[in-house]
Design a protein around this motif. Structure first.
Motif, short mmCIF file in Angstrom:
data_model
loop_
_atom_site.label_atom_id
_atom_site.label_comp_id
_atom_site.label_asym_id
_atom_site.label_seq_id
_atom_site.Cartn_x
_atom_site.Cartn_y
_atom_site.Cartn_z
N UNK A 110 -1.97 34.12 -15.86
CA UNK A 110 -1.63 35.43 -15.31
C UNK A 110 -1.46 35.35 -13.80
N UNK A 111 -2.32 34.58 -13.14
CA UNK A 111 -2.22 34.40 -11.69
C UNK A 111 -1.00 33.56 -11.33
N UNK A 112 -0.64 32.60 -12.17
CA UNK A 112 0.55 31.79 -11.91
C UNK A 112 1.81 32.64 -11.97
N UNK A 113 1.85 33.58 -12.92
CA UNK A 113 2.98 34.52 -12.98
C UNK A 113 3.00 35.39 -11.73
N UNK A 114 1.83 35.86 -11.33
CA UNK A 114 1.72 36.72 -10.15
C UNK A 114 2.22 36.03 -8.89
N UNK A 115 1.96 34.73 -8.78
CA UNK A 115 2.35 33.97 -7.58
C UNK A 115 3.85 34.01 -7.34
N UNK A 116 4.64 34.14 -8.41
CA UNK A 116 6.10 34.15 -8.27
C UNK A 116 6.61 35.41 -7.56
N UNK A 117 5.77 36.46 -7.51
CA UNK A 117 6.21 37.74 -6.93
C UNK A 117 6.25 37.72 -5.41
N UNK A 118 5.43 36.88 -4.78
CA UNK A 118 5.15 37.06 -3.36
C UNK A 118 6.36 36.97 -2.42
N UNK A 119 7.29 36.04 -2.59
CA UNK A 119 8.46 36.04 -1.68
C UNK A 119 9.24 37.35 -1.75
N UNK A 120 9.33 37.93 -2.93
CA UNK A 120 10.13 39.13 -3.13
C UNK A 120 9.41 40.38 -2.63
N UNK A 121 8.11 40.45 -2.84
CA UNK A 121 7.37 41.60 -2.33
C UNK A 121 7.32 41.56 -0.81
N UNK A 122 7.33 40.34 -0.23
CA UNK A 122 7.35 40.22 1.23
C UNK A 122 8.65 40.77 1.81
N UNK A 123 9.77 40.47 1.15
CA UNK A 123 11.06 41.00 1.59
C UNK A 123 11.07 42.52 1.47
#
Length: 418
Positions: free
Chosen positions: A115-128
């Protein structure tokens, strides 16, 4: 007032979506599943502070100050986008690498790892997305600001419900429910600032704008991340000392508290650029009038909402979540006291950054986080989620008092009296 209305609509949509989603997850997943989801989402929100690196807050300040200079604002926004992509990727890689340690060694919940590995994929996009949101906030384009937030939260709600209720994907469906929309909306958000973007040539990269944005963002992220620890450490420490079921009960208490934080959070989105612009123009009396008016009105509204929840909270919990979650009522009552007091400061929460004292924000946040951790470490092992609520409320009341003492001292430098 029009700006506040749009800000309120944006945050109201987020709060309502969050409430409806927790109702669905509470009913479909039970206290255990809701507890795991809450822990993952808490880590996601904490990592977001570092992924965005405070760049959005920096752009709110600089765009508001230079809103009449399109070239300058374009340089700031372009620098912010570049910086957010880099920091978002970095934090995503870190979380992906540490997911096993966090899930097994800290919480002893092995299924959290993927679940945390899936969550990690979000960070570049949420930063933008946070960078674009900060830019729109600086321009006070609150309709576009609201539209983006509404689109994100609505899509998270719909995708999560589809995956949990119809595809029966349980907790992984709930996590994918916020991960997939975050990636899509983050990617599409660039459309809102595309006219300001500049190609990063050599002369552009040599200027001091990117350095200024990252320097300002560094202190913002310190303050925000420590502040997030301060306001959410109770969830994490309940998971550490107790179990995911207790986290699930406590999460229900937190849902109703969002009703108290909704209005001050909406107001803060508007007071931030107004204070920054007034400070740049040396209109200090305008800032003082704003502070007095906003804090009093927000406190009174929050007090009325708290009284409503105190009277009807038990009925609401049973009606919405069934009586299995009734253990959340007493913690909710205790939390209402602290958040009602804290709501007045929340409405002007970016005051320090708006007047250039960004380092002060993280110093106060650090003190607050240490205080909250100490109180939770003392109360949770003895009193469970009741102790967590007491620790959080006590620290919020002490923090609010400290903030007003400091603000009063800062205003004296301009011969103003709060």
């Amino acid at each position: 007032m029009r700006d506040i209305q749009w800000s309120f609509i944006s945050l109201a949509t987020a709060s309502l979506s969050h409430l409806l989603l927790r109702v669905v997850l509470g009913r479909e997943l039970g206290p255990d599943g809701l507890g795991i989801y809450t822990l993952v989402f808490t880590i996601y929100m904490f990592g977001m502070q570092f992924a965005a690196f405070g760049i959005g807050a920096a752009l709110t300040k600089y765009v508001a100050e230079f809103s009449d200079d399109l070239k300058k604002t374009g340089e700031y926004i372009s620098s912010g986008i570049i910086g957010s992509i880099v920091t978002g990727i970095l934090i995503g890689v870190i979380l992906f690498t540490l997911s096993g340690i966090i899930s097994i060694n800290v919480f002893n919940i092995p299924e959290m790892r993927y679940l945390l590995e899936i969550t990690a994929l979000c960070f570049p996009f949420i930063a933008i997305q946070k960078t674009v949101i900060g830019s729109l906030n600086g321009f006070r384009k609150m309709k576009q600001f609201a539209f983006m937030n509404i689109a994100l939260n609505s899509s998270i709600l719909l995708v999560s419900i589809f995956m949990v209720m119809y595809l029966k994907m349980n907790v992984i469906g709930a996590v994918l429910g916020f991960a997939l929309p975050t990636i899509l909306i983050g990617f599409l958000s660039i459309i809102f600032v595309r006219s300001y973007l500049m190609f990063p040539n050599i002369s552009f990269l040599k200027n001091d704008i990117l350095r200024d944005v990252l320097h300002f963002g560094f202190y913002v992220v310190l303050g925000n991340s420590i502040g997030y620890i301060y306001t959410h450490i109770d969830n994490v420490m309940i998971g550490y000392y107790l179990n995911e079921t207790e986290v699930g009960y406590y999460a229900i208490s937190a849902i109703f508290i969002q009703g108290i934080t909704l209005i001050p959070s909406a107001v803060q989105r508007v007071t931030s650029p107004i204070i920054a612009k007034s400070y740049a123009k040396k209109e200090y009396n305008s800032i003082l009038r704003l502070l007095k008016s906003v804090t009093l009105k927000v406190f009174l509204v929050s007090l009325l909402l708290s009284l409503f929840l105190a009277i009807f909270g038990r009925t609401l919990i049973i009606t919405i979540f069934e009586d299995v979650f009734l253990s959340a009522y007493l913690p909710m009552l205790i939390l209402l006291i602290g958040y009602t007091v804290y709501s007045s400061f929340m409405s002007i929460g970016t005051f320090y950054a708006s007047i250039g004292h960004v380092r002060l924000s993280y110093k106060i946040a650090l003190f607050s986080a240490i205080l909250s951790i100490a109180l939770n470490a003392f109360f949770i092992p003895k009193y469970g989620i009741i102790g967590a609520a007491v620790a959080t409320s006590a620290s919020l009341i002490l923090l609010t008092s400290l903030h007003y003492v400091i603000i009063k001292h800062l205003l004296k430098n301009y011969n103003l009296e709060l």
